[in-house]
Design a protein around this motif. Structure first.
Motif, PDB file in Angstrom:
ATOM      1  N   ASN A 109      32.377   5.023  57.424  1.00 32.30           N
ATOM      2  CA  ASN A 109      33.016   6.088  58.215  1.00 32.30           C
ATOM      3  C   ASN A 109      32.817   7.477  57.619  1.00 32.30           C
ATOM      4  N   GLY A 110      31.588   7.784  57.253  1.00 30.33           N
ATOM      5  CA  GLY A 110      31.273   9.118  56.769  1.00 30.33           C
ATOM      6  C   GLY A 110      31.291   9.288  55.268  1.00 30.33           C
ATOM      7  N   ALA A 129      27.689   2.167  56.378  1.00 28.87           N
ATOM      8  CA  ALA A 129      28.043   2.056  57.802  1.00 28.87           C
ATOM      9  C   ALA A 129      28.716   3.365  58.188  1.00 28.87           C
ATOM     10  N   ASP A 130      27.885   4.372  58.392  1.00 26.94           N
ATOM     11  CA  ASP A 130      28.364   5.741  58.523  1.00 26.94           C
ATOM     12  C   ASP A 130      29.316   5.929  59.699  1.00 26.94           C
ATOM     13  N   GLN A 131      29.056   5.258  60.802  1.00 21.57           N
ATOM     14  CA  GLN A 131      29.861   5.444  62.010  1.00 21.57           C
ATOM     15  C   GLN A 131      30.934   4.373  62.179  1.00 21.57           C
ATOM     16  N   PHE A 132      31.116   3.534  61.165  1.00 21.83           N
ATOM     17  CA  PHE A 132      32.050   2.421  61.299  1.00 21.83           C
ATOM     18  C   PHE A 132      33.439   2.839  60.811  1.00 21.83           C
ATOM     19  N   ASP A 133      34.430   2.812  61.693  1.00 19.52           N
ATOM     20  CA  ASP A 133      35.807   3.164  61.342  1.00 19.52           C
ATOM     21  C   ASP A 133      36.588   1.890  61.021  1.00 19.52           C
ATOM     22  N   PRO A 134      37.009   1.692  59.773  1.00 16.75           N
ATOM     23  CA  PRO A 134      37.718   0.449  59.398  1.00 16.75           C
ATOM     24  C   PRO A 134      39.153   0.363  59.919  1.00 16.75           C
ATOM     25  N   LYS A 181      36.609   9.903  56.635  1.00 15.90           N
ATOM     26  CA  LYS A 181      37.390  10.288  57.794  1.00 15.90           C
ATOM     27  C   LYS A 181      36.801  11.596  58.303  1.00 15.90           C
ATOM     28  N   GLU A 182      36.835  11.816  59.597  1.00 20.20           N
ATOM     29  CA  GLU A 182      36.160  12.977  60.181  1.00 20.20           C
ATOM     30  C   GLU A 182      36.629  14.286  59.563  1.00 20.20           C
ATOM     31  N   SER A 183      37.911  14.391  59.239  1.00 22.07           N
ATOM     32  CA  SER A 183      38.461  15.640  58.724  1.00 22.07           C
ATOM     33  C   SER A 183      38.287  15.810  57.225  1.00 22.07           C
ATOM     34  N   HIS A 221      40.153   5.345  50.079  1.00 21.23           N
ATOM     35  CA  HIS A 221      40.133   5.982  51.391  1.00 21.23           C
ATOM     36  C   HIS A 221      40.650   7.391  51.216  1.00 21.23           C
ATOM     37  N   GLY A 222      39.781   8.383  51.230  1.00 19.58           N
ATOM     38  CA  GLY A 222      40.259   9.752  51.091  1.00 19.58           C
ATOM     39  C   GLY A 222      39.320  10.621  50.292  1.00 19.58           C
TER      40      GLY A 222
END
Length: 640
Positions: free
Chosen positions: A535-536, A549-554, A484-486, A440-441
């Motif tokens: 998530n991106g 799953a591009d729009q899926f936030d875990p 993550k969006e950022s 994640h990152g």
């Protein structure tokens, strides 16, 4: 016949060292013990630099230093200071004789050496109030006026930040060193140093041989703290608070190690192979001196028969200025596991390019697994000659960065890890296998075409050649990437444009005449399949089978509950639809430059069939580090 020596605070160095008539100092026992003997140290504080004199002879004929069962034994590099004079408000001063320090005064010795980038005149000295270290002020005015807030550049994030941790009172000290005395000024913020425990560090190390080649030593069950250790780059002598000093076969286990000015455990090199020549001579780059140190090490006996093969396990390491564990060359063939490492290089008193929870150069066949590493400037940094190295089943969180692999040609394995920093991975290397990780990152991928580093005959210190880092020749299987969006470049998208097999690479390289120029311009092959991108996070353009799953936030979180740590996150409904295969020597293509296979340190075939929790993987299992992951909410204990 093996003997058992005892050390106790009610003992005498004129005694026999028996349980009934113990020695007073650990060093007295060290001078008596020989191979096979055990030194048992009883409850109390021992303010001495333990310097083992004699060597063990083998794994079964060690010299063991251990704390007595159930007793708290503390070895400190500091001395207590009782004589303080109040100057103004909360500021006090003390003057101590320089005889206290001998030929090594930490309040005179500056942070100095190769790759020190930022140091506004700070020193190796430190002041502790009830065990908590102060900050060194840049001048006396800052001590007298605690409202003065200095700022520094955080070199990891490239942001200007307060020099002190937010919300922390500004406990500062400043020292003036004279010919005969050292005067220390300190702001105690209302505390009375004549009534509290105040210590200053005076010794370079707590447990470290003066001579090299002191082999097969076990250090078990101690608390060790408050040593004035120097900056330890790979081109210098590398003393730590504790360490083997260019020896073989040490076991450092079940200790609590903290408040080392620079490095806690050192399994690094010694001074004859180079000692900050870049900073002293200033005639060559540090890179050149580091190359020379590899060959000088060979002349100094750098081989599997004489150096390395250390075990570092079950230790708690925290509050150190540079490294939790450090080592160049002397770390080879070692195993580092079940350690809890945190709060490394967070004071920001100084900065350089050799800072991490674990920072190793030339970690040939080193196995780093099942460690908990958090709240560090950088979790783990493997730099130069990362070959046969395996980073497996480690837990990383709240670090500025989690993992950095630099200018190495592999083969090395990163498997079944949990990496959760917003800046998760720096890959400035080639020849890696990343398998079954949760990442994640942000991930940064860079080539290094301006400096060649050595690679070796497999499972040996013998140099086989040199290579620049072309980028690629990496394998990514069965990983979960969470964006993550950022953040940018999470996943394997940075390999777009790379070839996808060695055959394709060779074909493209030879389309044009020439020799090395073509190899600099054609992208090495990468082997990427069966990963999940959430998530991106973005995939390599030629990955055939994947979960997206591009729009899926875990909603990923690391939760601490006492000594236990839990991983909480959500996986999409289609997560269990694709399974990944167990990776082995046979499925992980051999690396191109070194022409070597992914193997265990003994040369046997490696099989990545155990998950983060030690559970056996089926031939096909879900992606990520834990085999019991499932769609929906997961809440799993990952430490404790």
């Amino acid at each position: 016949m093996a003997f058992e020596y005892h050390v106790a605070k009610n003992g005498s160095d004129l005694s026999e060292g028996t349980e009934q008539s113990p020695f007073l100092t650990i060093n007295q026992a060290a001078s008596a013990a020989v191979a096979g003997d055990t030194i048992i140290v009883h409850e109390g504080e021992y303010r001495e630099w333990v310097k083992p004199k004699n060597s063990g002879l083998s794994e079964t004929r060690r010299i063991t230093y251990k704390a007595a069962d159930g007793e708290r034994v503390v070895i400190k590099g500091s001395e207590q200071i009782h004589d303080w004079e109040q100057l103004e408000g909360s500021v006090w001063k003390t003057s101590v004789s320089n005889d206290l320090f001998g030929d090594y005064n930490p309040f005179k010795e500056e942070i100095f050496g190769d790759w020190v980038v930022y140091n506004p005149g700070r020193h190796l000295g430190d002041v502790y109030l009830n065990g908590k270290s102060f900050y060194e002020a840049e001048n006396l005015e800052q001590v007298m006026n605690p409202s003065i807030q200095t700022e520094v550049l955080d070199h990891w994030t490239n942001k200007v930040v307060p020099a002190h941790n937010p919300g922390q009172s500004k406990y500062d000290w400043f020292a003036e060193v004279g010919e005969n005395k050292t005067t220390i000024y300190a702001n105690f913020h209302g505390e009375d140093p004549t009534k509290e425990s105040v210590e200053i560090n005076v010794r370079k190390c707590c447990f470290y041989p003066v001579e090299t080649g002191v082999n097969y030593i076990t250090v078990r069950g101690f608390e060790m703290a408050q040593a004035a250790t120097p900056w330890t780059p790979p081109t210098a002598d590398q003393p730590g608070l504790v360490g083997p000093h260019w020896s073989k076969g040490w076991i450092i286990e079940e200790n609590v190690i903290h408040d080392s000015k620079c490095s806690a455990i050192s399994i690094g090199k010694e001074g004859s192979t180079g000692n900050n020549y870049r900073s002293k001579r200033k005639d060559k780059p540090g890179y050149q001196y580091q190359l020379e140190s590899v060959f000088l090490a060979g002349q100094a006996g750098w081989s599997k028969e004489k150096i390395g093969s250390h075990t570092i396990r079950n230790n708690t390491i925290y509050d150190c200025g540079q490294n939790g564990i450090v080592g160049h060359l002397g770390c080879v063939f070692s195993e580092i596991y079940n350690n809890h490492i945190y709060n490394i290089a967070l004071k920001r008193e100084f900065y350089g390019h050799e800072i991490a929870g674990i920072k190793l150069h030339a970690p040939i066949d080193v196995q780093i697994h099942h460690n908990r590493i958090h709240d560090c400037s950088l979790g783990t940094w493997l730099d130069w000659q990362t070959q046969g190295t395996r980073v497996s089943s480690n837990l990383y969180y709240r670090n500025n960065r989690d993992l950095f692999v630099e200018v190495s040609s592999g083969p090395y394995i990163v498997d079944n890890n949990i990496l959760t920093a917003d800046y998760a991975l720096d890959n400035h290397a080639q020849g890696g296998a990343y398998v079954n990780n949760l990442i994640h990152g942000e991930m940064v991928h860079r080539k290094m075409l301006d400096r060649a580093t050595p690679y070796h005959v497999p499972h040996s210190t013998e140099v086989a050649g040199f290579a620049v880092t072309y980028g690629g020749d990496d394998r990514y299987y069965n990983n979960i990437f969470i964006g993550k969006e950022s953040l940018k470049e999470v996943g394997t998208v940075h390999y777009n444009g790379y070839t996808a097999s060695l055959e394709e690479y060779i074909e493209v390289v030879h389309q044009n005449p020439g020799d090395h120029e073509a190899f600099n311009s054609v992208e090495q092959p990468v082997y990427i399949n069966h990963n999940a991108y959430l998530n991106g996070a973005e995939s390599f353009e030629r990955e055939n089978e994947k979960i997206t799953a591009d729009q899926f936030d875990p909603d990923l979180n690391i939760i601490e509950e006492g000594d236990e740590v839990y991983l909480s996150f959500v996986l999409p409904d289609n997560f269990e639809e694709m399974l990944g295969s167990v990776q082995t020597t046979q499925t992980l293509n051999r690396v191109r430059i070194v022409d070597a296979d992914f193997e265990n340190p003994d040369g046997s075939e490696v099989t990545l069939d155990k998950d983060y929790l030690g559970e056996k993987r089926q031939e096909k299992s879900v992606l990520g580090p834990i085999t019991k992951l499932q769609k929906g909410r997961n809440y799993i204990k990952v430490w404790g």
